[in-house]
Design a protein around this motif. Structure first.
Motif, short mmCIF file in Angstrom:
data_model
loop_
_atom_site.label_atom_id
_atom_site.label_comp_id
_atom_site.label_asym_id
_atom_site.label_seq_id
_atom_site.Cartn_x
_atom_site.Cartn_y
_atom_site.Cartn_z
N ALA A 132 0.43 -1.72 -0.26
CA ALA A 132 0.04 0.13 -0.26
C ALA A 132 0.89 1.23 -0.01
O ALA A 132 1.00 2.72 -1.03
CB ALA A 132 -0.82 0.28 1.19
N VAL A 133 2.29 1.03 0.51
CA VAL A 133 2.32 2.39 0.58
C VAL A 133 3.36 2.77 -0.73
O VAL A 133 3.32 3.92 -1.59
CB VAL A 133 4.80 1.61 2.09
CG1 VAL A 133 4.94 2.99 1.68
CG2 VAL A 133 3.09 2.18 2.80
N SER A 184 -2.29 9.09 6.31
CA SER A 184 -3.20 8.56 5.60
C SER A 184 -4.09 7.44 4.76
O SER A 184 -4.64 6.84 4.37
CB SER A 184 -4.36 10.28 6.47
OG SER A 184 -4.41 10.84 7.34
N LYS A 185 -4.06 8.48 3.38
CA LYS A 185 -3.49 7.83 2.16
C LYS A 185 -3.07 6.12 2.03
O LYS A 185 -4.10 5.31 1.83
CB LYS A 185 -2.85 7.94 1.22
CG LYS A 185 -3.48 9.93 0.72
CD LYS A 185 -2.38 10.58 -0.05
CE LYS A 185 -2.47 9.81 -1.07
NZ LYS A 185 -1.98 10.13 -2.77
N VAL A 186 -2.28 5.87 2.99
CA VAL A 186 -2.11 4.63 3.07
C VAL A 186 -2.80 3.37 4.29
O VAL A 186 -3.14 2.37 3.49
CB VAL A 186 0.10 4.67 3.42
CG1 VAL A 186 0.32 2.74 3.51
CG2 VAL A 186 0.60 4.69 2.22
N LYS A 196 -3.78 -6.44 -2.02
CA LYS A 196 -4.16 -7.80 -2.66
C LYS A 196 -3.45 -8.21 -3.57
O LYS A 196 -3.06 -9.07 -3.79
CB LYS A 196 -5.69 -8.13 -2.15
CG LYS A 196 -5.45 -9.72 -2.22
CD LYS A 196 -6.96 -9.78 -1.50
CE LYS A 196 -7.55 -11.50 -1.34
NZ LYS A 196 -6.81 -12.25 -2.84
N ASN A 197 -4.33 -7.14 -4.79
CA ASN A 197 -3.92 -8.16 -5.71
C ASN A 197 -1.88 -7.46 -5.97
O ASN A 197 -1.53 -8.89 -7.04
CB ASN A 197 -4.05 -6.86 -7.21
CG ASN A 197 -5.97 -7.46 -7.38
OD1 ASN A 197 -6.52 -8.46 -6.63
ND2 ASN A 197 -6.60 -7.06 -7.50
N ALA A 198 -1.79 -7.25 -5.79
CA ALA A 198 0.11 -6.84 -6.04
C ALA A 198 0.27 -7.82 -4.75
O ALA A 198 1.49 -8.67 -5.12
CB ALA A 198 0.48 -5.85 -5.22
N LEU A 199 0.68 -8.44 -3.68
CA LEU A 199 0.59 -8.98 -2.49
C LEU A 199 0.61 -10.90 -3.87
O LEU A 199 1.52 -11.16 -3.65
CB LEU A 199 -0.26 -9.72 -1.71
CG LEU A 199 -0.06 -10.59 -0.86
CD1 LEU A 199 1.99 -10.88 -0.50
CD2 LEU A 199 -0.48 -10.19 0.70
#
Length: 247
Positions: A132-133, A184-186, A196-199
């Motif tokens: 997410a970061v 806050s965005k992260v 999730k898709n990236a992981l």
């Protein structure tokens, strides 16, 4: 006196020159075909080996993955790691600085990190937060957060113990390198499970490449199985030659 019976003067049948020649030709063709088959098997074996290596390289899509190094670097290195793994922490404190100084900063390699969160829920949670970061804040912020996570890994971490890498711990760690608005965005992206898709993509490479532990390193799609940094540099040098076509 009785005469002995004269045996008929039978000459042994003359061997046909044609039959002899045919036998020689037959032997010649058998040897020839056998040789061709052997060479064919060797060729196919080499071709299959190269094809397998090419398939392994093609199995990794480096796009949209965090990396360090110059875009033009000929060699691509991937580390599969787990933020809760103490061996990964040791790798990042001892082995990685040598890679960074001698290979990344000199423009020889691009270094990628992919997640293999196999220990427990803390591993998966930290991997999702780090993704997410990367998605929300970009490459530079990811690597700063990545380094902080390993720095803050408890020295006496136990694999079975959970809730060390809680959402509040991850958020407070990010606050050390990012503004309130960025944090806050992260956090929002993390809570909405946007990474999730990236992981899942990283985990698909773990399965395709047969990764069985962390840290595991791949150099241009081939797993590093050496023991020393000299072994590592030698494999990088060989990979660069293969990339340029200078065998």
């Amino acid at each position: 006196m009785a005469k002995s019976k004269k045996k008929p003067n039978k000459k042994p049948p003359k061997k046909s020159t044609m039959s002899s020649n045919q036998s020689s030709k037959w032997i010649f063709w058998v040897i020839g075909i056998f040789s061709v088959c052997v060479l064919g098997l060797i060729f196919l074996g080499n071709f299959s080996g190269k094809e397998k290596e090419q398939e392994q390289e093609a199995a990794i899509n480096y796009e949209n993955q965090p990396y360090l190094g110059e875009e033009s670097a000929p060699v691509q290195i991937v580390e599969f790691g787990d933020y809760k793994c103490p061996v990964c922490k040791d790798f990042n404190e001892s082995f990685f600085p040598q890679i960074e100084k001698e290979l990344i900063e000199t423009g020889k390699v691009k270094f990628y990190f992919m997640n293999d969160p196999f220990i427990n829920v803390d591993s998966e949670r930290s991997a999702l937060f780090a993704e997410a970061v990367y998605q929300e804040l970009g490459n530079d912020a990811f690597w700063k957060f990545h380094e902080r996570l390993y720095e803050k890994q408890p020295e006496d971490v136990k694999y079975e113990k959970v809730d060390l890498y809680t959402p509040s711990f991850l958020e407070s760690t990010l606050k050390e390198i990012a503004s309130e608005g960025e944090v806050s965005k992260v956090v929002k992206a993390f809570e909405e499970n946007n990474a999730k898709n990236a992981l899942d993509q990283d985990l698909s490479y773990v399965e395709k490449l047969g990764v069985t532990g962390t840290p595991t390193l791949f150099i241009n799609g081939k797993q590093f199985e050496g023991r020393t940094f000299d072994d590592f540099k030698e494999m990088v040098k060989k990979a660069a030659k293969e990339k340029s076509g200078d065998e």
